[in-house]
Enzyme design. Sequence first.
Site, PDB file in Angstrom:
ATOM      1  N   ASP A  30       0.834  -1.205   0.000  1.00 44.15           N
ATOM      2  CA  ASP A  30       0.000   0.000   0.000  1.00 44.15           C
ATOM      3  C   ASP A  30       0.867   1.253   0.000  1.00 44.15           C
ATOM      4  OD1 ASP A  30      -2.022  -1.754   0.146  1.00 44.15           O
ATOM      5  OD2 ASP A  30      -2.793  -1.099   2.104  1.00 44.15           O
ATOM      6  N   ASP A  34       0.815   4.251  -2.621  1.00 43.03           N
ATOM      7  CA  ASP A  34       0.564   5.645  -2.251  1.00 43.03           C
ATOM      8  C   ASP A  34       1.665   6.563  -2.755  1.00 43.03           C
ATOM      9  OD1 ASP A  34      -1.720   4.911  -1.039  1.00 43.03           O
ATOM     10  OD2 ASP A  34      -0.901   4.875   0.999  1.00 43.03           O
ATOM     11  N   SER A  79     -35.517  -5.904 -18.347  1.00 46.95           N
ATOM     12  CA  SER A  79     -35.421  -6.687 -17.112  1.00 46.95           C
ATOM     13  C   SER A  79     -35.621  -8.152 -17.485  1.00 46.95           C
ATOM     14  CB  SER A  79     -36.437  -6.204 -16.090  1.00 46.95           C
ATOM     15  OG  SER A  79     -37.715  -6.342 -16.629  1.00 46.95           O
ATOM     16  N   LEU A  80     -35.728  -9.019 -16.484  1.00 43.05           N
ATOM     17  CA  LEU A  80     -35.805 -10.454 -16.776  1.00 43.05           C
ATOM     18  C   LEU A  80     -37.111 -11.046 -16.274  1.00 43.05           C
ATOM     19  CD1 LEU A  80     -32.209 -11.429 -15.608  1.00 43.05           C
ATOM     20  CD2 LEU A  80     -33.028 -11.419 -17.963  1.00 43.05           C
ATOM     21  N   GLU A 108     -25.352 -17.584 -13.789  1.00 45.37           N
ATOM     22  CA  GLU A 108     -24.579 -16.529 -13.109  1.00 45.37           C
ATOM     23  C   GLU A 108     -25.282 -16.096 -11.839  1.00 45.37           C
ATOM     24  OE1 GLU A 108     -24.577 -13.233 -15.810  1.00 45.37           O
ATOM     25  OE2 GLU A 108     -23.834 -14.495 -17.422  1.00 45.37           O
ATOM     26  N   LYS A 110     -27.074 -13.723  -9.447  1.00 49.19           N
ATOM     27  CA  LYS A 110     -27.852 -12.501  -9.695  1.00 49.19           C
ATOM     28  C   LYS A 110     -27.626 -11.576  -8.506  1.00 49.19           C
ATOM     29  CE  LYS A 110     -32.418 -10.861 -10.982  1.00 49.19           C
ATOM     30  NZ  LYS A 110     -32.549  -9.785 -10.029  1.00 49.19           N
ATOM     31  N   ASP A 112     -27.683  -8.380  -6.182  1.00 46.93           N
ATOM     32  CA  ASP A 112     -28.761  -7.446  -5.908  1.00 46.93           C
ATOM     33  C   ASP A 112     -28.223  -6.025  -5.781  1.00 46.93           C
ATOM     34  OD1 ASP A 112     -31.356  -6.910  -5.584  1.00 46.93           O
ATOM     35  OD2 ASP A 112     -31.490  -7.539  -3.492  1.00 46.93           O
ATOM     36  N   ARG A 131     -30.074   2.594 -15.428  1.00 49.49           N
ATOM     37  CA  ARG A 131     -31.093   1.991 -16.273  1.00 49.49           C
ATOM     38  C   ARG A 131     -32.270   2.962 -16.488  1.00 49.49           C
ATOM     39  NH1 ARG A 131     -35.750  -0.943 -15.365  1.00 49.49           N
ATOM     40  NH2 ARG A 131     -36.167  -2.518 -16.938  1.00 49.49           N
ATOM     41  N   GLU A 165     -23.788  -4.853 -12.847  1.00 48.82           N
ATOM     42  CA  GLU A 165     -24.520  -4.507 -11.635  1.00 48.82           C
ATOM     43  C   GLU A 165     -23.603  -3.799 -10.652  1.00 48.82           C
ATOM     44  OE1 GLU A 165     -27.621  -5.367 -11.898  1.00 48.82           O
ATOM     45  OE2 GLU A 165     -28.503  -5.500  -9.892  1.00 48.82           O
ATOM     46  N   TYR A 217     -21.734  -8.053 -16.527  1.00 51.56           N
ATOM     47  CA  TYR A 217     -22.374  -9.304 -16.940  1.00 51.56           C
ATOM     48  C   TYR A 217     -22.816  -9.383 -18.399  1.00 51.56           C
ATOM     49  CZ  TYR A 217     -26.602  -6.732 -15.488  1.00 51.56           C
ATOM     50  OH  TYR A 217     -27.567  -5.795 -15.322  1.00 51.56           O
ATOM     51  N   LYS A 305     -35.370 -16.917  -8.815  1.00 53.93           N
ATOM     52  CA  LYS A 305     -35.346 -16.165  -7.546  1.00 53.93           C
ATOM     53  C   LYS A 305     -35.338 -17.108  -6.348  1.00 53.93           C
ATOM     54  CE  LYS A 305     -35.768 -11.738  -8.729  1.00 53.93           C
ATOM     55  NZ  LYS A 305     -36.972 -10.966  -8.568  1.00 53.93           N
ATOM     56  N   CYS A 398     -42.344  13.774  19.087  1.00 58.45           N
ATOM     57  CA  CYS A 398     -41.023  13.357  18.632  1.00 58.45           C
ATOM     58  C   CYS A 398     -40.317  12.626  19.782  1.00 58.45           C
ATOM     59  CB  CYS A 398     -40.229  14.591  18.218  1.00 58.45           C
ATOM     60  SG  CYS A 398     -38.481  14.250  18.001  1.00 58.45           S
ATOM     61  N   CYS A 401     -37.172  15.256  20.928  1.00 55.34           N
ATOM     62  CA  CYS A 401     -37.413  16.548  21.585  1.00 55.34           C
ATOM     63  C   CYS A 401     -38.775  16.605  22.277  1.00 55.34           C
ATOM     64  CB  CYS A 401     -37.280  17.684  20.571  1.00 55.34           C
ATOM     65  SG  CYS A 401     -38.617  17.683  19.368  1.00 55.34           S
ATOM     66  N   CYS A 416     -41.087  15.276  12.729  1.00 56.46           N
ATOM     67  CA  CYS A 416     -40.815  16.243  13.774  1.00 56.46           C
ATOM     68  C   CYS A 416     -40.480  17.535  13.040  1.00 56.46           C
ATOM     69  CB  CYS A 416     -39.618  15.816  14.618  1.00 56.46           C
ATOM     70  SG  CYS A 416     -39.136  17.111  15.764  1.00 56.46           S
ATOM     71  N   CYS A 421     -34.943  20.644  17.157  1.00 57.42           N
ATOM     72  CA  CYS A 421     -34.809  19.254  17.582  1.00 57.42           C
ATOM     73  C   CYS A 421     -33.404  18.774  17.232  1.00 57.42           C
ATOM     74  CB  CYS A 421     -35.847  18.386  16.890  1.00 57.42           C
ATOM     75  SG  CYS A 421     -35.602  16.643  17.225  1.00 57.42           S
TER      76      CYS A 421
HETATM   77  S1  IVH Z   1     -28.778  -9.816 -17.440  1.00 61.00           S
HETATM   78  C1  IVH Z   1     -31.538  -8.476 -20.764  1.00 61.00           C
HETATM   79  N1  IVH Z   1     -27.201 -10.771 -15.574  1.00 61.00           N
HETATM   80  O1  IVH Z   1     -31.187  -8.278 -12.551  1.00 61.00           O
HETATM   81  C2  IVH Z   1     -30.829  -9.036 -19.603  1.00 61.00           C
HETATM   82  N2  IVH Z   1     -28.857  -9.208 -14.934  1.00 61.00           N
HETATM   83  O2  IVH Z   1     -34.085  -8.756 -12.996  1.00 61.00           O
HETATM   84  C3  IVH Z   1     -30.513  -8.042 -18.589  1.00 61.00           C
HETATM   85  N3  IVH Z   1     -28.821  -8.601 -12.564  1.00 61.00           N
HETATM   86  O3  IVH Z   1     -31.848  -5.428 -14.487  1.00 61.00           O
HETATM   87  C4  IVH Z   1     -29.924  -8.492 -17.356  1.00 61.00           C
HETATM   88  N4  IVH Z   1     -27.128  -9.894 -11.986  1.00 61.00           N
HETATM   89  O4  IVH Z   1     -29.923  -5.316 -12.824  1.00 61.00           O
HETATM   90  C5  IVH Z   1     -28.233  -9.957 -15.844  1.00 61.00           C
HETATM   91  N5  IVH Z   1     -25.719 -11.663 -14.018  1.00 61.00           N
HETATM   92  C6  IVH Z   1     -26.728 -10.857 -14.303  1.00 61.00           C
HETATM   93  C7  IVH Z   1     -27.349 -10.073 -13.316  1.00 61.00           C
HETATM   94  C8  IVH Z   1     -28.424  -9.250 -13.666  1.00 61.00           C
HETATM   95  C9  IVH Z   1     -28.031  -9.000 -11.566  1.00 61.00           C
HETATM   96  C10 IVH Z   1     -29.944  -7.642 -12.437  1.00 61.00           C
HETATM   97  C11 IVH Z   1     -29.953  -6.553 -13.489  1.00 61.00           C
HETATM   98  C12 IVH Z   1     -31.281  -6.670 -14.197  1.00 61.00           C
HETATM   99  C13 IVH Z   1     -32.103  -7.418 -13.187  1.00 61.00           C
HETATM  100  C14 IVH Z   1     -33.179  -8.211 -13.897  1.00 61.00           C
END
Ligand code: IVH
Length: 661
Positions: A30, A34, A79-80, A108, A110, A112, A131, A165, A217, A305, A398, A401, A416, A421
Amino acid sequence: MSVERIQTLRQLLHRYNHEYHVLDQPSISDAQFDALMQELIVLERQHPEVFDPTSPTQRVGGQVLDGFEKVTHQVMMLSLGNAYSLDDLIAFDARVRSMIAQPVYVVEAKIDGLAMSLHYEQGNLILAATRGDGVIGENVTENIKTIFDVPLKLTRNYSMEVRGEVYMSKQAFASLNQQQASFNQKLFMNPRNAAAGSIRQLDPQLVAKRKLSMYSYNWMNAQDFGISTHYDALMALKELGFKVSDYTRRCASINEVYDEIMKLDEQRETLPFEIDGVVVKVDAFSDQEQLGYTAKTPRWAIAYKFSAQEVETTLEDIFLTVGRTGKITPNAKLTPVIVAQTNVGYAQLHNFDYIATKDIRVNDKVIIRKAGDIIPEVVRVNLEHRHDQQPYVFNHRCPVCHEPTFSDVDEVDEYCVNPNCEARLVESIIHYASRDALNIEGLGDKKVAQLVEAKLLNNVKDIYALKHKKEAIIVLDKFAQKSVDALIEAIEVSKQLPLSKLLYGLGIRHVGAKAAQTLAQHFLNMDAFMRASYDELISIKEIGDVMARSCLETMSHVSFVELIEALKVEGVNMSEPVKEVKSSFFSEKTVVLTGTLESLSRTQASEWLSEHGAKVSGSVSKATDIVIAGSEAGSKLTKAQSLGVRIMFEEEFKEVMNREI
Ligand code: IVH
């Protein structure tokens, strides 16, 4: 020579950053790092002609922004679709197989967090966009630059778009919340909220402190570089300098996919980041193209999920915390219980409506679930154990206060509103000193926090006592004799500002800068305002029920009345000059301001226009006479053009202003 050294240092530091943050394999200490960084900082300062926005020195966070510019995505950010069981996966596989004989899948983690699109030109990061609604996002480049996982320069000079992500690791999240708690500030609900909230900060230096990360991704135009599968694209992204999740597997069948998902589910709690599932993608780009898209989701990918674990425990107590804005949040103290491998003693109750709707009572047996897997929430009550528990009653005071709280008719939250406060102190002083209020230069966020911490500011009125405490201020970090003198001077000058600035600065809920002006012009002095009745308030054009109620509520607090009296004693101006409206080119014209003006703020422009007889309006219609457009003017400008409304750009506006003076 030095310029060459700058280039070498930049290359070296990019490499060391990547080794440290992405590969987790630093090759230098480090201290050595630096030292090289320091050398580069010094050399860059001496050679501004070779400034490079992608230099490793640019990660510390640049200037505070006014707002985020909108960005239209070249390819929509989708989205998916979701799967919750093996059956759902089999159905997905069957749909894929109806078009593709032998699909290969990639599984992969997913993560959050929030989706981000990165654009590179000739190997340099030029744009990072959120997005948004999938079509239009926001330009957050300055914030993204502070994330070490994001290469500012690629190992090849490719022009490309990558999506991924942005997230906050469990560790970074825990220490952020610890810090929030120690400053008596609101806790973030989960790492996703914390990451999303951080990316929306306008101060990149603050973002730099938030320790965000990013996994990439999707390489949007990998095919331009001769790559034909998603998996190969991910591997190539690693080579280019991106961080790609190690939890990425190629699978030949949906059963194999399911096995991988189960493995990942088992490891889930031990991962350093939150995952809410697994993404399954068809590997070959040609297969993806053939499968195509529905309106919102690709047919070649699905999100599996994980289900959240639910556990029962006893709710021992309901206690309240106050956020910086004065918002009061109820929380549950629980009999500690293990959920998803961690010990849980507290849960969120969100707001009072939530407690009432779910009829949550002290001593109830409750089912809790980890939302985003960190801070749990109470999902429901187990009524089998309900005996003599009493409904929860909020005393509308509150917890800090003990002054009465306030809530709007249509809002579920309680606030409040006592400006003194302690829980709200820092926020209210920052607002009081801000540009459109008392405009006290030198009393920004950090300084206020410092002075409050040092107990030199315990109340808004203490601002005026600072002149007697110079010695105590000077010893504080970042205050020097000169800046203290300047601050005291700025405070004295601010006392002369008109009532409208003071009314705005007092932070009455719903009273913005413009409403404060309207009120000041109507009442002309503070005493008349303090005597105002509901009827008089709503009789004023532009003051409605919500604002009138808010004013009366605030004025009913003894502490507010005392504050006003104290400010009078300090010599703060309590009156508004009677405005003589000058007749001008703008007299009787309806004018709309849009975009950013360079030479004056929106409020200043609006004030000037009102003083010169214009009616300043917020939206463009046929009744609009003139639209004044600054840079990055958006839909209002387009609308004005389509309606044929006269448009005046800043240059011309300035000319007209000069003529009128
Ligand atoms: S692919 C068209 N890959 O999940 C495909 N998404 O529910 C677009 N996410 O909006 C997404 N890990 O923000 C993809 N390995 C991954 C991901 C991923 C997290 C999120 C992403 C997307 C949301 C969809």
